[in-house]
Design a protein around this motif. Sequence first.
Motif, short mmCIF file in Angstrom:
data_model
loop_
_atom_site.label_atom_id
_atom_site.label_comp_id
_atom_site.label_asym_id
_atom_site.label_seq_id
_atom_site.Cartn_x
_atom_site.Cartn_y
_atom_site.Cartn_z
N VAL A 190 1.09 -1.37 -0.01
CA VAL A 190 -0.37 -0.07 -0.47
C VAL A 190 0.87 1.39 -0.36
O VAL A 190 0.03 2.46 -0.60
CB VAL A 190 -0.87 -0.05 1.39
CG1 VAL A 190 -1.83 -1.04 1.09
CG2 VAL A 190 -0.47 0.27 2.59
N SER A 191 1.94 1.73 0.15
CA SER A 191 3.20 2.02 0.53
C SER A 191 4.03 1.72 -0.76
O SER A 191 4.85 1.04 -0.56
CB SER A 191 3.66 2.40 2.13
OG SER A 191 4.85 2.93 2.03
N GLN A 192 4.45 3.29 -1.36
CA GLN A 192 5.46 3.52 -2.21
C GLN A 192 6.75 3.94 -1.50
O GLN A 192 7.71 3.04 -2.09
CB GLN A 192 5.54 4.69 -3.66
CG GLN A 192 3.90 3.92 -4.28
CD GLN A 192 3.73 5.18 -4.94
OE1 GLN A 192 4.86 6.15 -5.34
NE2 GLN A 192 3.06 5.14 -6.18
N LYS A 193 7.45 4.39 -0.16
CA LYS A 193 8.00 4.60 0.31
C LYS A 193 8.28 3.33 1.10
O LYS A 193 9.48 2.99 0.29
CB LYS A 193 7.94 5.96 1.32
CG LYS A 193 9.21 5.93 2.04
CD LYS A 193 9.19 6.87 3.02
CE LYS A 193 8.30 8.33 2.76
NZ LYS A 193 8.58 9.17 3.27
N ALA A 194 7.56 2.23 1.58
CA ALA A 194 8.10 1.28 1.81
C ALA A 194 8.54 0.24 0.41
O ALA A 194 9.29 -0.57 0.67
CB ALA A 194 6.35 0.77 2.47
N GLU A 195 7.87 0.01 -0.86
CA GLU A 195 8.35 -0.22 -1.54
C GLU A 195 9.89 -0.29 -1.98
O GLU A 195 10.94 -1.05 -2.26
CB GLU A 195 7.58 -0.30 -2.66
CG GLU A 195 7.69 -1.27 -3.93
CD GLU A 195 6.99 -1.16 -5.33
OE1 GLU A 195 7.49 -1.87 -6.29
OE2 GLU A 195 6.21 -0.57 -4.97
N VAL A 196 10.17 1.25 -1.21
CA VAL A 196 11.65 1.16 -1.78
C VAL A 196 12.38 0.89 -0.60
O VAL A 196 13.27 0.49 -1.10
CB VAL A 196 11.65 3.24 -1.99
CG1 VAL A 196 12.96 3.73 -1.98
CG2 VAL A 196 10.86 4.04 -3.33
N TRP A 197 11.78 0.86 0.30
CA TRP A 197 12.74 -0.16 1.33
C TRP A 197 13.11 -1.60 1.25
O TRP A 197 14.23 -1.84 1.23
CB TRP A 197 11.89 0.48 2.83
CG TRP A 197 11.42 1.80 3.67
CD1 TRP A 197 12.45 2.73 2.94
CD2 TRP A 197 10.50 2.04 4.58
NE1 TRP A 197 11.81 3.91 3.67
CE2 TRP A 197 10.49 4.05 4.26
CE3 TRP A 197 9.38 1.47 4.88
CZ2 TRP A 197 10.11 4.46 5.20
CZ3 TRP A 197 8.46 2.45 5.52
CH2 TRP A 197 9.10 4.08 6.05
N CYS B 57 -0.69 8.74 4.75
CA CYS B 57 -0.79 8.47 3.84
C CYS B 57 0.47 9.57 2.96
O CYS B 57 1.43 8.97 2.30
CB CYS B 57 -1.93 8.43 3.16
SG CYS B 57 -3.14 7.28 3.32
N LYS B 58 -0.12 10.50 3.18
CA LYS B 58 1.07 11.52 2.12
C LYS B 58 2.65 11.46 2.85
O LYS B 58 3.83 11.57 1.95
CB LYS B 58 0.27 13.24 1.92
CG LYS B 58 -0.23 13.34 1.56
CD LYS B 58 -0.36 15.10 1.64
CE LYS B 58 -2.27 15.05 1.55
NZ LYS B 58 -3.12 16.44 1.68
#
Length: 785
Positions: free
Chosen positions: A133-140, A187-188
């Motif tokens: 659900v999170s693009q930032k988590a995908e980067v991690w 979310c942001k």
Amino acid sequence: MSQYKTREKLEKRDADTTIHRQSGSSVKSKSGSEERREKEALLTSSSLKRHVREKKSITPPTPSTSTFSPPTFRKPPIEPFLHSELRPFVLSTHCDALFTSLRGLKEQGLLLDCSLKLLNDSHKAHRLVLAAVSQKAEVWLLSGEAGLRELELDGGRMTPAGLKAVLDFSYSGEVDRGETDEVLEACKELEAQRLEQLCAGDVPLSGSRERERSLQVIRTLWERNVGCDVILQTDSGDCFPAHRVILAAGADYFRALFCGGLRESGEDVVFLRSVASWVLHHLLDFIYSGQLKLSCRNVWDLTEACSQFQLEGALTLCINFLQDNMDKTSCLDVLALAEAFSLVDLGNRAEDYFLTHFQRVAEGEKFRDLPCDHLMRLLEKDKLNAESELDVFRAVVNWIEEDNEQRSTHLSQLMQSVRFPLMSPEELQEVQNCKLLVRSSEGKTALRVVNNLLHGNRRTSDCKPRTPNQVLVLVGGDCVNENFERREPNLCLWFAHRFMHGEGLIRTIEWRPMASLQEPPRFRHCVCVLNNTLYILGGRKYYGALDILKTALRFDPVQGRWERLPDMSSPRDYFAAVCHRGKVFVLGGNCDDVYCLDSVECYSPDDNTWRLAHPLDVPLCGHAVAVLNGEMFVSGGCDSRLCCYPCLWVYDPVHGCSKRSPMTVGEGRAGHVMLVTGHRLVVAGGLQPVCAGFRDQLQCESYDPVHDSWASFPPLPRPHLSPAAAALDGQLYVLGGSSADSARDTAWVHHYDPQAKCWDKLGAMPRPYADLAACALQLPVSLKS
């Protein structure tokens, strides 16, 4: 080759996979010819003879650019099945079950690899789940860092409530929109665009739908090899990257492996023994999607693997597929597979199919591969369906002759499973002339039994009829004649040849005459069946006080022969009778239209003698009796003063009656029937006392002997006073009788289906008989045809 011939191989296979360190293990790959022979052996274990006409390559997931570097692939896994044969089957509950398991892993602190710090508080999670659900988590996740990673969040914009909402949404697909502003800020910060759109819009939120979307994202990450932290390697050297957390959530085996504190839980590569690459590919595909591609050829190996890896959801799909596609060729293979892997329900379904379609299965090659103990167990079943017991005998002979040298020692033992007393004289003559029996010392016992039967001694052994082969039989009763001038007793024994469905709700029964009742005619009598022999007891021949009978008859449907038995000590009508422990019991009844009896008599076929047993507690007539769990139960009835009882007793021939909880419907019941269904008794029909006399009793109830309690039961749609009743193929039948309210006879036949849980009208009897009796008998093929 049948499953039975490969069972030894299946049992020798390890129930658990063996795990090795990649750095310390030296795996020797099989040669191409060895692997081909192994695959051919697995293929021939299925129920269908098949040829590999095409091979489809399955390309493993492409390695990612992460720091996690899997070993070089030896070769792509080959699936030995045509793609066109495979059909996708989806487990609708898989996604919900997977995320429930993921939440459980989080709550138990297992396999967590991400710690989000916010305002001195730490919130642990799985990066893969959050990345859905999170693009930032995908980067991690793409960073490829192993172990627990600590991430500092901006406490100026994000609140603990907002962070909690995003985490909850990641694991459940649901969110509380009460704190929308805080959720939007979170979310942001985490770049959770999907949740942000849901919070900003007015579209109703579906947790199930959002979990499915998250799983689709996780599957995409798996296909891209993003965040994969373990390699599964097969015997052939094929490697499959995957996520530990998804494997642990999807299969109990992997949960124990990765979360059980074992040394291997931290290894980069896990080696799986005895699993083909194409099988592992299908299992992983199911875990990441809930979909499994099955065919009649690959389902065998997948079922074994699902059982081995405790993949319950995929195993359910395999079992359902095997059940839906079971036929005369595959049922024995399914039975072998079920027994090898302790799949009880599947084994029961395969056994039921074998018993129902015995004659068709016995004609096939797989039948001849059955082990002796399996064959004997199946032949001993009452539910085995054969047109004639001669067909059972022929099947045994064919099985022996398949390998006479090795199997002849089992002949005597197997012949004990053949129910010779059910055969006609012509069929017994064929058995007597069988060369296999004549030439073998193992067949002497069977020949001796057959010879005794041919010479009229049909009491050589107990013999229950095969349940599916039985028919419903009507005996005696009386009705108003065609000119409505007087009542006339019925002298015909009828059997139900067919139950037919017409247009709409119209149903009819095709009745055929079975035999003529020997004089005198009987009504208000009783019948019971012992070793497929019909006993007709007491009753009355006409309507005077001196017309009550104490005579007894026995009818052998196979021989078509009547036999007069010794008389009972007392004349009886409106009594009860039952077969129990190889004897016939008659209990109570009316003897002279004035007094009721409390006496009980017992007939022993061994010495052809009646003996008195312990009397009932009270004189009774119009009562009912049934045997359940080896005990005789007596219900209701009335005494000489027409006092109606609600009582239930357990009767013992030595000690007499002991009371149980009384019936709960009405003030009493008489002229009713009592039948056994499952582990309960059902009382139905009859009459009940009211202030002005008696009225019809439509209400039914069932009794649980374990808890000594009564429960409600669907009511009868029509009155049935003094009807006939029988249990056949697990269904209850109530036939004819009359009405206490209208004094009219009824011709209707009602049956109770346990699955539908209601009474259903099947049609009518040949005439509206009252005071009749019914039973279930196995008839010879010549009579039924």
